[in-house]
Design a protein around this motif. Structure first.
Motif, PDB file in Angstrom:
ATOM      1  N   PRO A 200      30.895  52.297 -16.995  1.00  0.00           N
ATOM      2  CA  PRO A 200      31.103  50.863 -16.841  1.00  0.00           C
ATOM      3  C   PRO A 200      29.967  50.005 -16.518  1.00  0.00           C
ATOM      4  N   ASP A 201      29.702  48.562 -16.830  1.00  0.00           N
ATOM      5  CA  ASP A 201      28.730  47.979 -16.306  1.00  0.00           C
ATOM      6  C   ASP A 201      29.169  47.564 -15.072  1.00  0.00           C
ATOM      7  N   THR A 202      27.900  47.235 -14.146  1.00  0.00           N
ATOM      8  CA  THR A 202      28.054  46.674 -12.917  1.00  0.00           C
ATOM      9  C   THR A 202      27.612  45.450 -12.765  1.00  0.00           C
ATOM     10  N   THR A 203      28.317  44.333 -12.076  1.00  0.00           N
ATOM     11  CA  THR A 203      27.923  43.117 -12.110  1.00  0.00           C
ATOM     12  C   THR A 203      28.126  42.974 -10.209  1.00  0.00           C
ATOM     13  N   LEU A 204      27.050  42.234  -9.749  1.00  0.00           N
ATOM     14  CA  LEU A 204      27.104  41.965  -8.193  1.00  0.00           C
ATOM     15  C   LEU A 204      26.782  40.421  -8.324  1.00  0.00           C
ATOM     16  N   VAL A 205      27.655  39.710  -7.671  1.00  0.00           N
ATOM     17  CA  VAL A 205      27.565  38.039  -7.390  1.00  0.00           C
ATOM     18  C   VAL A 205      27.389  37.938  -6.005  1.00  0.00           C
ATOM     19  N   MET A 206      26.166  37.483  -5.641  1.00  0.00           N
ATOM     20  CA  MET A 206      25.946  37.621  -4.196  1.00  0.00           C
ATOM     21  C   MET A 206      25.353  36.062  -3.748  1.00  0.00           C
ATOM     22  N   PRO A 207      26.228  35.012  -3.324  1.00  0.00           N
ATOM     23  CA  PRO A 207      26.025  33.791  -2.578  1.00  0.00           C
ATOM     24  C   PRO A 207      25.187  34.234  -1.380  1.00  0.00           C
ATOM     25  N   GLN A 208      24.184  33.388  -0.916  1.00  0.00           N
ATOM     26  CA  GLN A 208      23.181  33.905   0.196  1.00  0.00           C
ATOM     27  C   GLN A 208      22.912  32.568   0.904  1.00  0.00           C
ATOM     28  N   MET A 209      22.353  32.887   2.326  1.00  0.00           N
ATOM     29  CA  MET A 209      21.731  31.935   2.783  1.00  0.00           C
ATOM     30  C   MET A 209      20.243  32.481   3.311  1.00  0.00           C
ATOM     31  N   HIS A 210      19.280  31.692   3.451  1.00  0.00           N
ATOM     32  CA  HIS A 210      18.099  32.164   4.007  1.00  0.00           C
ATOM     33  C   HIS A 210      17.679  31.221   5.127  1.00  0.00           C
ATOM     34  N   VAL A 211      17.445  31.821   6.392  1.00  0.00           N
ATOM     35  CA  VAL A 211      17.239  31.133   7.661  1.00  0.00           C
ATOM     36  C   VAL A 211      15.707  31.471   8.138  1.00  0.00           C
ATOM     37  N   LYS A 212      14.909  30.646   8.144  1.00  0.00           N
ATOM     38  CA  LYS A 212      13.808  30.779   8.763  1.00  0.00           C
ATOM     39  C   LYS A 212      13.617  30.545  10.434  1.00  0.00           C
ATOM     40  N   LEU A 213      13.225  31.732  11.011  1.00  0.00           N
ATOM     41  CA  LEU A 213      13.795  31.790  12.478  1.00  0.00           C
ATOM     42  C   LEU A 213      12.126  31.280  13.056  1.00  0.00           C
ATOM     43  N   THR A 214      11.382  31.948  12.648  1.00  0.00           N
ATOM     44  CA  THR A 214       9.885  31.591  13.230  1.00  0.00           C
ATOM     45  C   THR A 214       8.890  31.478  12.189  1.00  0.00           C
ATOM     46  N   LYS A 215       7.647  31.091  12.530  1.00  0.00           N
ATOM     47  CA  LYS A 215       6.523  31.064  11.217  1.00  0.00           C
ATOM     48  C   LYS A 215       6.696  32.404  10.389  1.00  0.00           C
ATOM     49  N   GLN A 216       6.899  33.517  11.173  1.00  0.00           N
ATOM     50  CA  GLN A 216       6.811  34.812  10.326  1.00  0.00           C
ATOM     51  C   GLN A 216       8.016  35.630  10.188  1.00  0.00           C
ATOM     52  N   GLY A 224      29.465  38.750  -0.885  1.00  0.00           N
ATOM     53  CA  GLY A 224      30.023  38.565  -2.491  1.00  0.00           C
ATOM     54  C   GLY A 224      30.767  39.546  -3.127  1.00  0.00           C
ATOM     55  N   MET A 225      30.761  39.825  -4.450  1.00  0.00           N
ATOM     56  CA  MET A 225      31.796  40.500  -5.035  1.00  0.00           C
ATOM     57  C   MET A 225      30.927  41.370  -6.017  1.00  0.00           C
ATOM     58  N   LYS A 226      31.435  42.885  -5.997  1.00  0.00           N
ATOM     59  CA  LYS A 226      30.809  43.436  -6.986  1.00  0.00           C
ATOM     60  C   LYS A 226      31.952  44.044  -8.131  1.00  0.00           C
ATOM     61  N   ARG A 227      31.751  43.899  -9.203  1.00  0.00           N
ATOM     62  CA  ARG A 227      32.522  44.538 -10.347  1.00  0.00           C
ATOM     63  C   ARG A 227      32.043  45.812 -11.096  1.00  0.00           C
ATOM     64  N   MET A 228      32.948  46.692 -11.315  1.00  0.00           N
ATOM     65  CA  MET A 228      32.498  47.910 -11.796  1.00  0.00           C
ATOM     66  C   MET A 228      33.678  48.183 -12.735  1.00  0.00           C
ATOM     67  N   GLY A 229      33.406  47.844 -14.098  1.00  0.00           N
ATOM     68  CA  GLY A 229      34.544  47.976 -15.151  1.00  0.00           C
ATOM     69  C   GLY A 229      35.706  46.884 -14.607  1.00  0.00           C
ATOM     70  N   ASP A 230      36.795  47.539 -14.400  1.00  0.00           N
ATOM     71  CA  ASP A 230      37.896  46.614 -14.108  1.00  0.00           C
ATOM     72  C   ASP A 230      38.227  46.576 -12.811  1.00  0.00           C
ATOM     73  N   GLU A 231      37.392  47.144 -11.772  1.00  0.00           N
ATOM     74  CA  GLU A 231      37.525  47.255 -10.454  1.00  0.00           C
ATOM     75  C   GLU A 231      36.701  46.280  -9.674  1.00  0.00           C
ATOM     76  N   HIS A 232      37.144  45.511  -8.720  1.00  0.00           N
ATOM     77  CA  HIS A 232      36.489  44.520  -7.859  1.00  0.00           C
ATOM     78  C   HIS A 232      36.334  45.054  -6.358  1.00  0.00           C
ATOM     79  N   PHE A 233      35.113  44.757  -5.886  1.00  0.00           N
ATOM     80  CA  PHE A 233      35.015  45.172  -4.440  1.00  0.00           C
ATOM     81  C   PHE A 233      34.193  44.168  -3.787  1.00  0.00           C
ATOM     82  N   PRO A 234      34.539  43.823  -2.446  1.00  0.00           N
ATOM     83  CA  PRO A 234      33.729  42.808  -1.697  1.00  0.00           C
ATOM     84  C   PRO A 234      32.440  43.588  -1.406  1.00  0.00           C
ATOM     85  N   HIS A 235      31.481  42.641  -1.005  1.00  0.00           N
ATOM     86  CA  HIS A 235      30.102  43.288  -0.546  1.00  0.00           C
ATOM     87  C   HIS A 235      29.430  42.462   0.408  1.00  0.00           C
TER      88      HIS A 235
END
Length: 244
Positions: A200-216, A224-235
């Motif tokens: 089965p094809d695998t698709t992962l949809v991942m909303p995300q946030m990027h936070v800069k803590l310091t200069k470096q 998000g959610m991962k789909r494998m065929g007809d199954e869905h799993f949180p990620h």
């Protein structure tokens, strides 16, 4: 034999088309391109395209795989050995055990780039310990900055597993859209798609946030959610980054 021949042709094409890196210590030829585009969290680059010589980064991706009820970690080191060219060493792990060894090589094309557009390529090889297989992955990478708020980064590629006659080819797509609230806070959505023969094809949809803590230092996190065929799993995932 078919896969070996195809991969040999691919390597030959890379050798002909890809420019040789310059090790000169002068100004970065990509300095006017969008070299600070946000990177995806799950499928990150070996440093941003167009990075300056001697830039380096330590980072670790931590994921909780609800499908296998396992914690996965990917500590890695990235280094730009020339302007626009970098390497990456990575140790994929599962529940503290090393599962594979990974090496990546990445380059930036020194043509057609502009203040809004940048593109390049990435190759990475990964040796899987339990199956004793070696995966070869090759991507075309391109990013575009629509304006000071919106940007996109995308990767299109192929994965060739095992160069023997028993190997198989997979199609890979990574696509991302980012919105910058400020230089310190970025929201994005990442989509990873894998097309695999006889599985089965695998698709992962991942909303995300990027936070800069310091200069470096910065942190990325998402759920998000991962789909494998007809199954869905949180990620769930988080990446901690230190870049110099």
């Amino acid at each position: 034999m078919f896969y070996t021949t195809q991969f040999a042709r691919l390597l030959l094409l890379m050798a002909v088309l890809l420019p040789m890196p310059s090790f000169a210590s002068g100004a970065n030829p990509f300095r006017n391109a969008p070299i600070d585009l946000p990177e995806p969290m799950i499928f990150d680059l070996a440093l941003p395209l167009g990075s300056a010589r001697n830039d380096y980064e330590f980072n670790t991706l931590v994921q909780y795989d609800f499908e296998g009820n396992a914690v996965k970690m990917n500590p890695e080191f990235e280094y730009a050995f020339a302007h626009g060219y970098s390497i990456e060493l990575e140790l994929p792990m599962e529940n503290t055990a090393v599962e594979a060894y990974k090496f990546a090589l990445q380059g930036t094309f020194d043509f057609l780039h502009s203040r809004k557009f940048i593109h390049g390529w990435q190759y990475y090889g990964e040796y899987i310990k339990h199956s004793k297989e070696f995966e070869n992955n090759l991507f075309y990478v391109f990013g575009y900055e629509f304006n000071e708020k919106w940007s996109t980064l995308n990767m299109l590629g192929l994965r060739l597993t095992d160069l023997s006659a028993h190997g198989h080819t997979e199609k890979l797509v990574n696509s991302n859209l980012f919105y910058s609230f400020s230089s310190n806070l970025i929201a994005g959505v990442e989509i990873n798609w894998e097309s695999r023969p006889n599985r089965p094809d695998t698709t992962l949809v991942m909303p995300q946030m990027h936070v800069k803590l310091t200069k470096q230092a910065k942190i990325q996190f998402g759920f998000g959610m991962k789909r494998m065929g007809d199954e869905h799993f949180p990620h769930a995932a988080m990446r901690v980054i230190y870049r110099h």
